[in-house]
Design a protein around this motif. Structure first.
Motif, PDB file in Angstrom:
ATOM      1  N   ARG A 184       0.841  -1.194   0.000  1.00 35.65           N
ATOM      2  CA  ARG A 184       0.000   0.000   0.000  1.00 35.65           C
ATOM      3  C   ARG A 184       0.879   1.247   0.000  1.00 35.65           C
ATOM      4  O   ARG A 184       2.050   1.184   0.360  1.00 35.65           O
ATOM      5  CB  ARG A 184      -0.901   0.030   1.238  1.00 35.65           C
ATOM      6  CG  ARG A 184      -1.947  -1.087   1.292  1.00 35.65           C
ATOM      7  CD  ARG A 184      -2.681  -1.074   2.627  1.00 35.65           C
ATOM      8  NE  ARG A 184      -3.698  -2.114   2.681  1.00 35.65           N
ATOM      9  CZ  ARG A 184      -5.008  -1.893   2.528  1.00 35.65           C
ATOM     10  NH1 ARG A 184      -5.440  -0.670   2.315  1.00 35.65           N
ATOM     11  NH2 ARG A 184      -5.868  -2.883   2.593  1.00 35.65           N
ATOM     12  N   THR A 185       0.288   2.369  -0.399  1.00 36.70           N
ATOM     13  CA  THR A 185       1.007   3.622  -0.231  1.00 36.70           C
ATOM     14  C   THR A 185       1.036   3.970   1.256  1.00 36.70           C
ATOM     15  O   THR A 185       0.313   3.378   2.062  1.00 36.70           O
ATOM     16  CB  THR A 185       0.332   4.775  -0.998  1.00 36.70           C
ATOM     17  OG1 THR A 185      -0.895   5.123  -0.347  1.00 36.70           O
ATOM     18  CG2 THR A 185       0.055   4.385  -2.445  1.00 36.70           C
ATOM     19  N   MET A 186       1.835   4.953   1.606  1.00 31.54           N
ATOM     20  CA  MET A 186       1.933   5.359   3.011  1.00 31.54           C
ATOM     21  C   MET A 186       0.577   5.763   3.572  1.00 31.54           C
ATOM     22  O   MET A 186       0.307   5.604   4.766  1.00 31.54           O
ATOM     23  CB  MET A 186       2.930   6.514   3.149  1.00 31.54           C
ATOM     24  CG  MET A 186       3.185   6.964   4.571  1.00 31.54           C
ATOM     25  SD  MET A 186       4.424   8.277   4.666  1.00 31.54           S
ATOM     26  CE  MET A 186       3.545   9.629   3.896  1.00 31.54           C
ATOM     27  N   MET A 187      -0.307   6.266   2.709  1.00 32.47           N
ATOM     28  CA  MET A 187      -1.634   6.690   3.149  1.00 32.47           C
ATOM     29  C   MET A 187      -2.689   5.600   2.937  1.00 32.47           C
ATOM     30  O   MET A 187      -3.885   5.860   3.050  1.00 32.47           O
ATOM     31  CB  MET A 187      -2.056   7.979   2.427  1.00 32.47           C
ATOM     32  CG  MET A 187      -1.087   9.135   2.646  1.00 32.47           C
ATOM     33  SD  MET A 187      -0.754   9.520   4.390  1.00 32.47           S
ATOM     34  CE  MET A 187      -2.301  10.268   4.854  1.00 32.47           C
ATOM     35  N   GLY A 188      -2.250   4.383   2.620  1.00 27.81           N
ATOM     36  CA  GLY A 188      -3.151   3.237   2.632  1.00 27.81           C
ATOM     37  C   GLY A 188      -3.787   2.825   1.328  1.00 27.81           C
ATOM     38  O   GLY A 188      -4.584   1.886   1.297  1.00 27.81           O
ATOM     39  N   LEU A 189      -3.442   3.468   0.206  1.00 27.69           N
ATOM     40  CA  LEU A 189      -4.066   3.110  -1.069  1.00 27.69           C
ATOM     41  C   LEU A 189      -3.471   1.819  -1.618  1.00 27.69           C
ATOM     42  O   LEU A 189      -2.264   1.611  -1.570  1.00 27.69           O
ATOM     43  CB  LEU A 189      -3.864   4.233  -2.088  1.00 27.69           C
ATOM     44  CG  LEU A 189      -4.750   4.153  -3.328  1.00 27.69           C
ATOM     45  CD1 LEU A 189      -6.198   4.472  -2.980  1.00 27.69           C
ATOM     46  CD2 LEU A 189      -4.252   5.115  -4.411  1.00 27.69           C
ATOM     47  N   THR A 190      -4.325   0.950  -2.158  1.00 28.29           N
ATOM     48  CA  THR A 190      -3.892  -0.309  -2.764  1.00 28.29           C
ATOM     49  C   THR A 190      -3.727  -0.142  -4.268  1.00 28.29           C
ATOM     50  O   THR A 190      -4.126   0.872  -4.853  1.00 28.29           O
ATOM     51  CB  THR A 190      -4.916  -1.417  -2.508  1.00 28.29           C
ATOM     52  OG1 THR A 190      -6.131  -1.072  -3.202  1.00 28.29           O
ATOM     53  CG2 THR A 190      -5.199  -1.586  -1.022  1.00 28.29           C
ATOM     54  N   SER A 191      -3.178  -1.166  -4.906  1.00 28.36           N
ATOM     55  CA  SER A 191      -3.031  -1.132  -6.363  1.00 28.36           C
ATOM     56  C   SER A 191      -4.392  -1.032  -7.041  1.00 28.36           C
ATOM     57  O   SER A 191      -4.562  -0.285  -8.011  1.00 28.36           O
ATOM     58  CB  SER A 191      -2.277  -2.377  -6.852  1.00 28.36           C
ATOM     59  OG  SER A 191      -2.940  -3.563  -6.452  1.00 28.36           O
ATOM     60  N   ALA A 192      -5.381  -1.760  -6.534  1.00 29.82           N
ATOM     61  CA  ALA A 192      -6.729  -1.681  -7.102  1.00 29.82           C
ATOM     62  C   ALA A 192      -7.313  -0.288  -6.917  1.00 29.82           C
ATOM     63  O   ALA A 192      -7.976   0.258  -7.810  1.00 29.82           O
ATOM     64  CB  ALA A 192      -7.631  -2.727  -6.457  1.00 29.82           C
ATOM     65  N   GLY A 193      -7.052   0.316  -5.758  1.00 31.34           N
ATOM     66  CA  GLY A 193      -7.527   1.666  -5.507  1.00 31.34           C
ATOM     67  C   GLY A 193      -6.888   2.677  -6.430  1.00 31.34           C
ATOM     68  O   GLY A 193      -7.530   3.660  -6.847  1.00 31.34           O
TER      69      GLY A 193
END
Length: 338
Positions: free
Chosen positions: A184-193
């Motif tokens: 995830r990114t540092m702020m919690g986003l996933t690849s699907a997001g």
């Protein structure tokens, strides 16, 4: 202004981007804590050398030396009043070299994060973020950049603010995020997001993807997550040259040119269209990547096991989503057993 990147994307089924900016500039004498953007004016010959590295190695796209060229980051060096000047200079140096190259090369204006955290978690408002990104975009546009290249972003809110700013500047753009926290990114986003964000945003990028992060294996897994969503937009892969290690007082990346050649082919076969390197990627890595892409026939989509075997182990057991970004379940189970 013609859209040089869109033209290349229409002509070719893969493009090669450039390598590291910071790693190469540190080798030229940049010291930790310095603002590399000042070199666009103070040492233009060194920045031209950086760009020429990419051109000579076969890159179709290179990024300008402007990653930290927004007012918030330049304020740390009392350079907040020089945003337009430094970004314009970064793009002008690149434009001059690209025009002399004898082939079509895209000058991509690098735009990094503001360095601030946006509301409601932090204090940076959407309007202020848009203003900062717009100011930087206008400088890069004035200097002759073909496209703006947002990179190493972790917050969706900042991605959206940049998209709005780039629309104000009337510039095409690409955007990558860094998936460095267990997929995830540092702020919690996933690849699907990320796929959903890139495709639903009002001013959509020409291409989207991942850069930096942990190692090349993790980045390839993010690319697999992107492509599993069957996105309409081309995918960008810009992975680090191996894993950083502290050796004799310096950060050293352990990825060999041969490993980066393998990575480039796997990125292409995993679904990436624009393939480059990030931290630690030197001219010798780029040359190996170009040779591998040109001389290796397209293959099947790699499995996670093949990535781990050829490129190195993943830093976490999964990519941060329940379904591992869409990777086939049998691959995930085999990986966990390994």
């Amino acid at each position: 202004m013609t859209n040089a990147l869109a033209e290349l994307l229409a002509e070719r089924d893969w493009l090669m981007a450039d390598g590291a900016t910071g790693t190469n500039l540190f080798n030229m004498g940049l010291t930790s804590g310095d603002a590399p953007e000042f070199w666009n004016v103070d040492h233009p010959d060194r920045i031209e050398k950086l760009y020429q590295f990419a051109i000579d190695a076969g890159s179709d796209i290179f990024l300008t030396n402007s990653f930290g060229g927004n007012a918030s980051r330049l304020k740390l060096h009392n350079g907040q009043d020089r945003v337009r000047e430094l970004n314009k200079a970064a793009a002008e140096l690149g434009r001059n070299l690209a025009d002399k190259a004898g082939r079509k090369i895209v000058v991509a204006g690098s735009v990094g994060p503001t360095g601030d955290i946006m509301l409601p978690v932090g204090t940076l408002s959407h309007a202020d973020a848009v203003e900062m990104f717009h100011e930087q975009a206008e400088g890069l546009k004035e200097g002759g950049a073909d496209v703006l290249w947002l990179e190493t972003i972790s917050a969706p809110e900042e991605f959206r603010a940049a998209a709005e700013a780039f629309k104000l500047a009337d510039m095409p753009w690409c955007g990558t995020m860094s998936f460095d926290t267990a997929g995830r990114t540092m702020m919690g986003l996933t690849s699907a997001g990320m796929v959903e964000l890139a495709q639903s945003i009002e001013n959509r990028p020409l291409a989207f993807g991942a850069n930096c992060g942990t190692g090349a294996s993790d980045l390839l897994r993010s690319v697999m997550g992107f492509s599993a969503q069957a996105p309409e937009l081309p995918i960008i892969a810009k992975g680090n040259a191996g894993i950083p290690k502290y050796v004799e007082g310096h950060i050293h990346y352990d990825g060999t040119p041969e490993l980066m050649g393998e990575y480039a082919v796997m990125a292409r076969d995993a679904g990436a269209t624009i393939i480059g390197g990030c931290c630690g990627t030197m001219p010798e890595h780029l040359r190996a990547m170009r040779e591998a892409l040109e001389n290796t026939p397209r293959g099947d989509r790699p499995t996670l096991e093949e990535i781990a075997t050829k490129i190195g182990p993943f830093s976490s057991d999964n990519d941060g989503t329940e379904d591992d970004g869409g990777a086939p379940k049998r691959e995930r189970n085999r990986r966990r057993r390994g």
